[in-house]
Design an enzyme around this catalytic site. Structure first.
Site, mmCIF file in Angstrom:
data_model
loop_
_atom_site.group_PDB
_atom_site.id
_atom_site.type_symbol
_atom_site.label_atom_id
_atom_site.label_comp_id
_atom_site.label_asym_id
_atom_site.label_seq_id
_atom_site.Cartn_x
_atom_site.Cartn_y
_atom_site.Cartn_z
ATOM 1 N N HIS A 127 0.820 -1.227 0.000
ATOM 2 C CA HIS A 127 0.000 0.000 0.000
ATOM 3 C C HIS A 127 0.850 1.272 0.000
ATOM 4 C CE1 HIS A 127 -3.637 -2.249 0.507
ATOM 5 N NE2 HIS A 127 -3.296 -2.734 1.686
ATOM 6 N N ASP A 163 -2.838 -10.703 -2.122
ATOM 7 C CA ASP A 163 -3.367 -10.173 -0.858
ATOM 8 C C ASP A 163 -4.835 -9.793 -1.114
ATOM 9 O OD1 ASP A 163 -2.182 -8.690 1.867
ATOM 10 O OD2 ASP A 163 -3.951 -7.711 1.026
ATOM 11 N N HIS A 165 -6.374 -7.276 -0.407
ATOM 12 C CA HIS A 165 -6.549 -5.849 -0.715
ATOM 13 C C HIS A 165 -5.729 -5.450 -1.929
ATOM 14 C CE1 HIS A 165 -7.170 -6.472 3.654
ATOM 15 N NE2 HIS A 165 -8.299 -5.823 3.353
ATOM 16 N N ASP A 252 -4.597 -12.678 3.850
ATOM 17 C CA ASP A 252 -5.793 -12.161 4.531
ATOM 18 C C ASP A 252 -7.078 -12.461 3.757
ATOM 19 O OD1 ASP A 252 -4.914 -10.412 2.597
ATOM 20 O OD2 ASP A 252 -4.811 -8.656 3.910
HETATM 21 ZN ZN LIG Z 1 -4.353 -7.095 2.856
#
Ligand SMILES: [Zn+2]
Length: 322
Positions: A127, A163, A165, A252
């Site tokens: 991120h 991931d 996200h 996750d």
């Molecule tokens: Zn994540």
């Protein structure tokens, strides 16, 4: 079957201290490393101590003013930077350089002939933008290493980010680049952090067509997760033919992880890892797997173990592992 498991890891990663209730805390690596020392993985694992990433390479990805601000915030004893979720301590700046350095060292190892390397690092990176920390990430470990691989060795790199996200930082850093192909499979960004990663985000300028976003509906499960690899990612791997592949390996998306609702199981992570292994064998490119998210301390070590065993073509010792 590969008989060795090179792992680039430093015990010092624990000195990026966050509060005990913070999901991204030192226990994550403690449980992973303990698992790597058990069973068949324990017989083949070989640890390499990383060096910190050289500032000149970190600057290839991050704005110097952000780096100075980040360093100063740590040394002044601030508790977060660019948002309360990004907790820092006195040592965070230094440890972030060590995490990015681990992935650079993995590039050096594959350039010397290794075929598969695992980097269990923290703080995570995908991120982090060139000018800001975000989502527990400070330096974009994978982007820094991909840039290093690209510039130092002239390689064409593919990054597959599974991931749960979207890896906004990696996407933005290579958005106009046709030599680094970024693929992300993640939860529908309309309901999920950080809100980017719609299918229509495909790159810009020279980089148009070199970003592939695969948003999945909430509550998807293994079938949709695995199908995306076969139906959407495989044709791109065959077309782009990368010289090297980096996996942004977050766990996750697992059904027992509270950070997302993708309902992937350990068997799902094993399956996609087997698919990536089949590409590695067919196209003969090295693969570097870098830890991103994954916050359920009970399930995270099992996810990592099944991923590594599938990448190395090792049968599970215990049916419970799958
Ligand atoms: Zn994540």
């Amino acid at each position: 079957m590969l008989k060795r498991l090179p792992v680039v890891y430093s015990p010092e990663f624990k000195y990026h201290r966050t509060s005990p209730q913070h999901p991204e805390n030192p226990k994550r690596l403690e449980v992973i490393i303990q698992r790597l020392k058990e069973g068949i993985l324990g017989q083949i694992v070989e640890f390499f101590e990383p060096d910190p990433a050289p500032l000149e390479w970190v600057k290839e990805v991050h704005d110097i003013n952000y780096l100075l601000r980040f360093e100063e915030a740590c040394l002044r004893g601030r508790s977060f930077i660019c948002g309360k979720e990004n907790e820092i301590c006195y040592d965070t700046y230094e440890i972030a350089f060590l995490a990015a350095g681990a992935v650079i060292d993995a590039v050096e190892l594959v350039e010397k002939g290794e075929k598969f390397i695992f980097c269990p690092v923290r703080p995570p990176g995908h991120h982090a933008e060139s000018y800001t920390a975000l989502g527990f990430c400070f330096l974009n470990n994978i982007a820094i290493a991909a840039r290093y691989w690209q510039k130092k060795y002239g390689r064409r790199i593919m990054i597959i980010d599974w991931d749960a996200h979207h890896g906004n930082g990696i996407q933005n850093i290579f958005y106009e680049d046709d030599q680094v192909f970024y693929i992300s499979i993640h939860e529908n960004p309309r309901f999920s952090f950080p809100g980017t990663g719609l299918a229509e985000e495909r790159g810009r300028g020279r980089g148009e067509g070199y970003t592939l976003n695969i948003p999945l509906p909430l509550d998807s499960g293994d079938v949709q997760f695995v199908d995306a690899f076969i139906e959407q990612i495989e044709p791109v791997v065959k077309e782009f033919k990368p010289d090297g592949l980096i996996i942004a390996a977050g766990f996750d998306a697992h059904q027992d992880d509270d950070m997302a609702y993708l309902n992937v199981t350990t068997a799902g992570f094993a399956e996609v890892s087997e698919i990536v292994r089949s590409w590695r064998e067919e196209f003969d490119f090295p693969v570097i797997s870098v830890l991103e998210g994954g916050y359920n301390l009970e399930i995270l070590p099992t996810c990592v173990a099944v991923h590594l065993k599938a990448m190395l073509d090792i049968e599970a010792e215990d049916p419970e592992d799958f």
